[in-house]
Write a protein that holds these residues in place. Structure first.
Motif, PDB file in Angstrom:
ATOM      1  N   ARG A  67       0.822  -1.228   0.000  1.00  0.00           N
ATOM      2  CA  ARG A  67       0.000   0.000   0.000  1.00  0.00           C
ATOM      3  C   ARG A  67       0.847   1.265   0.000  1.00  0.00           C
ATOM      4  O   ARG A  67       0.314   2.360  -0.186  1.00  0.00           O
ATOM      5  CB  ARG A  67      -0.898   0.013   1.243  1.00  0.00           C
ATOM      6  N   LEU A  68       2.130   1.135   0.221  1.00  0.00           N
ATOM      7  CA  LEU A  68       2.961   2.336   0.379  1.00  0.00           C
ATOM      8  C   LEU A  68       3.301   2.957  -0.979  1.00  0.00           C
ATOM      9  O   LEU A  68       3.553   2.255  -1.956  1.00  0.00           O
ATOM     10  CB  LEU A  68       4.251   1.997   1.127  1.00  0.00           C
ATOM     11  N   LYS A  69       3.337   4.295  -0.979  1.00  0.00           N
ATOM     12  CA  LYS A  69       3.674   5.012  -2.215  1.00  0.00           C
ATOM     13  C   LYS A  69       5.184   5.212  -2.310  1.00  0.00           C
ATOM     14  O   LYS A  69       5.901   5.081  -1.323  1.00  0.00           O
ATOM     15  CB  LYS A  69       3.003   6.384  -2.186  1.00  0.00           C
ATOM     16  N   ASP A  70       5.612   5.611  -3.480  1.00  0.00           N
ATOM     17  CA  ASP A  70       7.026   5.937  -3.657  1.00  0.00           C
ATOM     18  C   ASP A  70       7.302   7.324  -3.070  1.00  0.00           C
ATOM     19  O   ASP A  70       6.380   8.112  -2.819  1.00  0.00           O
ATOM     20  CB  ASP A  70       7.387   5.900  -5.150  1.00  0.00           C
ATOM     21  N   LEU A  71       8.573   7.621  -2.845  1.00  0.00           N
ATOM     22  CA  LEU A  71       8.980   8.967  -2.421  1.00  0.00           C
ATOM     23  C   LEU A  71       9.532   9.691  -3.645  1.00  0.00           C
ATOM     24  O   LEU A  71      10.101   9.038  -4.535  1.00  0.00           O
ATOM     25  CB  LEU A  71      10.106   8.871  -1.379  1.00  0.00           C
ATOM     26  N   GLU A  72       9.386  11.013  -3.656  1.00  0.00           N
ATOM     27  CA  GLU A  72       9.911  11.769  -4.809  1.00  0.00           C
ATOM     28  C   GLU A  72      11.097  12.630  -4.447  1.00  0.00           C
ATOM     29  O   GLU A  72      11.817  13.095  -5.323  1.00  0.00           O
ATOM     30  CB  GLU A  72       8.804  12.664  -5.375  1.00  0.00           C
ATOM     31  N   ARG A  73      11.252  12.897  -3.119  1.00  0.00           N
ATOM     32  CA  ARG A  73      12.298  13.852  -2.701  1.00  0.00           C
ATOM     33  C   ARG A  73      13.316  13.124  -1.846  1.00  0.00           C
ATOM     34  O   ARG A  73      13.092  12.885  -0.665  1.00  0.00           O
ATOM     35  CB  ARG A  73      11.630  14.999  -1.929  1.00  0.00           C
ATOM     36  N   PRO A  74      14.447  12.682  -2.449  1.00  0.00           N
ATOM     37  CA  PRO A  74      15.429  11.857  -1.733  1.00  0.00           C
ATOM     38  C   PRO A  74      15.981  12.541  -0.491  1.00  0.00           C
ATOM     39  O   PRO A  74      16.227  13.750  -0.497  1.00  0.00           O
ATOM     40  CB  PRO A  74      16.527  11.619  -2.765  1.00  0.00           C
ATOM     41  N   GLY A 134      15.184   2.729 -10.708  1.00  0.00           N
ATOM     42  CA  GLY A 134      13.867   2.393 -10.154  1.00  0.00           C
ATOM     43  C   GLY A 134      13.393   3.404  -9.126  1.00  0.00           C
ATOM     44  O   GLY A 134      13.737   4.591  -9.180  1.00  0.00           O
ATOM     45  N   SER A 135      12.630   2.901  -8.159  1.00  0.00           N
ATOM     46  CA  SER A 135      11.982   3.765  -7.179  1.00  0.00           C
ATOM     47  C   SER A 135      12.896   3.994  -5.971  1.00  0.00           C
ATOM     48  O   SER A 135      13.808   3.207  -5.699  1.00  0.00           O
ATOM     49  CB  SER A 135      10.695   3.099  -6.702  1.00  0.00           C
ATOM     50  N   ILE A 136      12.582   5.068  -5.229  1.00  0.00           N
ATOM     51  CA  ILE A 136      13.246   5.295  -3.934  1.00  0.00           C
ATOM     52  C   ILE A 136      12.745   4.249  -2.937  1.00  0.00           C
ATOM     53  O   ILE A 136      13.507   3.686  -2.165  1.00  0.00           O
ATOM     54  CB  ILE A 136      12.973   6.727  -3.429  1.00  0.00           C
ATOM     55  N   GLU A 175      13.407   0.527   1.530  1.00  0.00           N
ATOM     56  CA  GLU A 175      12.805  -0.582   2.275  1.00  0.00           C
ATOM     57  C   GLU A 175      13.845  -1.615   2.708  1.00  0.00           C
ATOM     58  O   GLU A 175      13.696  -2.273   3.722  1.00  0.00           O
ATOM     59  CB  GLU A 175      11.729  -1.255   1.425  1.00  0.00           C
ATOM     60  N   ARG A 176      14.900  -1.730   1.914  1.00  0.00           N
ATOM     61  CA  ARG A 176      15.933  -2.718   2.247  1.00  0.00           C
ATOM     62  C   ARG A 176      17.127  -2.068   2.952  1.00  0.00           C
ATOM     63  O   ARG A 176      17.804  -2.707   3.760  1.00  0.00           O
ATOM     64  CB  ARG A 176      16.359  -3.438   0.953  1.00  0.00           C
ATOM     65  N   ALA A 177      17.381  -0.787   2.631  1.00  0.00           N
ATOM     66  CA  ALA A 177      18.505  -0.092   3.274  1.00  0.00           C
ATOM     67  C   ALA A 177      18.208   0.164   4.758  1.00  0.00           C
ATOM     68  O   ALA A 177      19.124   0.285   5.577  1.00  0.00           O
ATOM     69  CB  ALA A 177      18.770   1.236   2.570  1.00  0.00           C
ATOM     70  N   SER A 178      16.921   0.206   5.092  1.00  0.00           N
ATOM     71  CA  SER A 178      16.480   0.530   6.450  1.00  0.00           C
ATOM     72  C   SER A 178      17.101  -0.388   7.510  1.00  0.00           C
ATOM     73  O   SER A 178      17.332  -1.580   7.266  1.00  0.00           O
ATOM     74  CB  SER A 178      14.951   0.388   6.495  1.00  0.00           C
ATOM     75  N   TYR A 180       9.701  13.301   4.486  1.00  0.00           N
ATOM     76  CA  TYR A 180       9.734  12.891   5.897  1.00  0.00           C
ATOM     77  C   TYR A 180       8.816  11.684   6.084  1.00  0.00           C
ATOM     78  O   TYR A 180       7.656  11.705   5.673  1.00  0.00           O
ATOM     79  CB  TYR A 180       9.293  14.031   6.824  1.00  0.00           C
ATOM     80  N   GLU A 181       9.374  10.608   6.653  1.00  0.00           N
ATOM     81  CA  GLU A 181       8.567   9.450   7.064  1.00  0.00           C
ATOM     82  C   GLU A 181       8.798   9.278   8.554  1.00  0.00           C
ATOM     83  O   GLU A 181       9.913   9.522   9.020  1.00  0.00           O
ATOM     84  CB  GLU A 181       9.053   8.176   6.370  1.00  0.00           C
ATOM     85  N   ARG A 182       7.803   8.826   9.282  1.00  0.00           N
ATOM     86  CA  ARG A 182       7.946   8.613  10.729  1.00  0.00           C
ATOM     87  C   ARG A 182       9.328   8.033  11.032  1.00  0.00           C
ATOM     88  O   ARG A 182       9.742   7.040  10.428  1.00  0.00           O
ATOM     89  CB  ARG A 182       6.859   7.636  11.157  1.00  0.00           C
ATOM     90  N   SER A 183      10.018   8.642  11.971  1.00  0.00           N
ATOM     91  CA  SER A 183      11.445   8.333  12.086  1.00  0.00           C
ATOM     92  C   SER A 183      11.949   8.506  13.512  1.00  0.00           C
ATOM     93  O   SER A 183      11.321   9.190  14.323  1.00  0.00           O
ATOM     94  CB  SER A 183      12.182   9.293  11.151  1.00  0.00           C
ATOM     95  N   ASP A 184      13.101   7.910  13.791  1.00  0.00           N
ATOM     96  CA  ASP A 184      13.723   8.071  15.101  1.00  0.00           C
ATOM     97  C   ASP A 184      14.430   9.421  15.184  1.00  0.00           C
ATOM     98  O   ASP A 184      14.952   9.915  14.191  1.00  0.00           O
ATOM     99  CB  ASP A 184      14.782   6.984  15.313  1.00  0.00           C
TER     100      ASP A 184
END
Ligand SMILES: Cc1cc2nc3c(=O)[nH]c(=O)nc-3n(C[C@H](O)[C@H](O)[C@H](O)COP(=O)(O)O)c2cc1C
Length: 379
Positions: free
Chosen positions: A86-93, A108-110, A115-118, A326-330
Motif C-alpha cells: 500500500r505504500l507510495k514511492d517517495l519523490e524527494r530523496p 527504479g523507485s526510492i 525498504e531494504r537499506a532501512s 519525511y517518514e515517521r522516524s527516530d
C-alpha cells in the motif's frame, strides 16, 4: 564456516536470517533472543514505529526438539505492521540515505531502495547474533554492548562485574553505564526532538574471555580486527570503527600504547593461560588474532538522516528544489545501535571461533577447545 544472509523489507511481510554452518547439539532458548529484540526496539528517542511492533523470533528450520541439527537455522521476525503493497514511492530523496543513489543505480523507485537499506533489517541480525551468544557462552565467552557518548555528552567509564554493568545498563534510558550523564542525555534528546533534529554518538562492545588465537595473521581476509570492522561498519549509520585505543593510538608514543606482557602462573587455567597485561590498549587483538585479553570495539553512529525539519533536496520528477521527504522516524537510535553492534560482534566472534574450533557438533568443538587449551599451556 559460519555464514549469515538476511532478507526482507522494512514494511514487508517478514525479515529472515539464514545462519548456515551452525553446529549441531546446542540446546537453544528463544527467551534471551526475544529479550535482545525487545532491547533493540527500546531506548530514548525512538520513533512511533517501535511502539507498534513487538518483535518475536520464530525459528523455522535447523532445530529439532529445541536442539540445533547442524543444518541451516532460519530465524524469522514477522512485521506486524506489514503494509508494503500500500505504500507510495517517495519523490524527494533524503540526504544521508541511499534514496538518490539507489534510485539511479537500480533505475527504479526510492521506495525499492529504502525498504531494504532501512535498519529494520538488523532485527534478524540481532536474532542471529543472540543465538551465536548462546554458542559462545558454552565456552565462557560473553559479549556486552553499551552507549558511551551522545553527540558531545561523554559518559564516565565504569569497571565492575558483568552482572553489575548489565544492571546499570539495563536501568539506563540510553543503555549507558553512567546514570549522571543520562540526565543530560535525555534533556539533549528532548531538545533535538523539539527542534526537529536528530542525534548520533558512540557505542562500545566488550567481548569477555575470548581464548588465544581466534583470527589469523596469515592472510588479510582472516584477520579478526578486519572482520570485526567490516561487520560493524556494515550496520546502518555506522561511520567509524575503532579497536582498543583506536585513533587515540596515533596520538601517543609507543611506550604509552603497547601492553607489556607478564606471567602469573596462578592463572594458567583461564583463557589468558597466565599471560597478564596491566593495560589493554590493543583491545584484545594483535596481528589480527585474539591475545587472551577482552576485545574492545567502538563504533560511531551518525545522526539519523530523516529530519522532521527536512534538509534541502530535489523533486526527482520536476528537478526543482524541495525539502526532503519525511517518514515517521527516530530522533536518536543510539541505544538500539548498541544492541545491534553487540549482536553483530557476537556473530563475527562465533564465526572466528568456529573457524578455529569448528566441528559438526558442539561436543566436537568442546573436545577441540579443551585440547588446544592443554597444548597451549605447554607453550
Ligand atoms: C537502530 C537504527 C535505527 C535507525 N532508524 C532510522 C530512522 O528512523 N530514520 C532514518 O532515516 N534512518 C534511520 N537509521 C539510519 C539509516 O538506516 C541509515 O542511515 C541509512 O540506511 C543509510 O545508510 P548509512 O547511514 O550506513 O550510509 C537507523 C539506523 C539504526 C542503526
Amino acid at each position: 564456516m559460519l555464514r549469515l544472509l538476511t532478507a526482507g523489507e522494512s514494511h514487508g511481510k517478514l525479515l529472515l536470517a539464514v545462519l548456515d554452518g551452525f553446529p549441531a547439539g546446542l540446546t537453544i532458548d528463544t527467551a534471551p533472543i526475544n529479550r535482545e529484540l525487545e532491547r533493540r526496539q527500546g531506548g530514548y528517542g525512538r520513533g512511533g514505529r517501535q511502539k507498534l511492533e513487538t518483535d518475536v523470533v520464530d525459528i523455522q528450520t535447523g532445530v529439532w526438539q529445541g536442539t540445533t541439527l547442524g543444518s541451516p537455522v532460519t530465524l524469522a521476525v514477522v512485521n506486524s505492521d506489514y503494509k508494503l503493497e500500500r505504500l507510495k514511492d517517495l519523490e524527494r530523496p533524503r540526504p544521508g540515505h541511499g534514496d538518490l543513489t539507489g534510485a539511479i543505480k537500480y533505475l527504479g523507485s526510492i521506495r525499492g531502495v529504502l525498504e531494504r537499506a532501512s535498519a529494520r533489517e538488523t532485527a534478524v541480525r540481532v536474532a542471529a547474533g543472540a543465538l551465536c551468544k548462546q554458542l559462545l557462552a558454552e565456552f565462557g565467552i560473553a559479549v556486552f554492548g553499551y552507549v558511551t557518548q551522545l553527540e558531545q555528552i561523554a559518559t564516565q567509564p565504569r569497571e565492575g562485574t558483568l552482572d553489575e554493568l548489565k544492571t546499570l545498563r539495563d536501568a539506563s534510558p540510553m543503555y549507558t553505564l553512567d546514570p549522571d550523564a543520562d540526565k543530560q542525555i535525555v534533556a539533549r534528546v528532548d531538545q533535538a526532538t523539539e527542534q526537529g533534529d536528530t542525534l548520533g554518538g558512540l557505542v562500545e562492545v566488550k567481548v569477555f574471555h575470548p581464548p588465544f588465537g581466534l583470527g589469523s595473521h596469515a592472510q588479510w581476509d582472516c584477520k579478526l580486527d578486519g572482520l570485526l570492522a567490516q561487520s560493524v561498519m556494515s550496520i546502518q549509520a555506522i561511520k567509524g570503527v575503532e579497536i582498543g585505543l583506536g585513533f587515540e593510538a596515533a596520538r601517543r608514543p609507543g611506550s604509552q600504547v603497547h601492553d607489556e606482557i607478564a606471567f602469573d602462573p596462578s592463572q594458567t587455567a583461564d583463557p589468558t593461560l597466565g599471560y597478564v597485561r596491566r593495560t589493554n590498549n590493543a583491545g584484545g587483538l594483535e596481528a589480527g588474532m585474539t591475545n587472551g585479553q577482552s576485545i574492545v570495539v567502538r563504533a560511531a553512529m551518525k545522526p539519523i538522516s530523516t529530519l522532521r525539519k527536512p534538509l534541502a533536496s530535489i523533486n526527482l520528477a520536476t528537478k526543482e528544489p524541495e525539502s526532503a521527504a519525511y517518514e515517521r522516524s527516530d530522533v536518536c537510535a543510539l541505544a538500539a545501535c548498541s544492541v545491534i553492534v553487540e549482536n553483530v560482534v557476537a556473530f563475527t566472534m562465533a564465526q572466528a571461533f568456529l573457524e578455529k574450533f569448528g566441528g559438526d557438533s558442539l561436543t566436537e568443538m568442546k573436545a577441540r577447545y579443551d585440547l588446544f587449551q592443554q597444548l597451549a599451556q605447554q607453550r
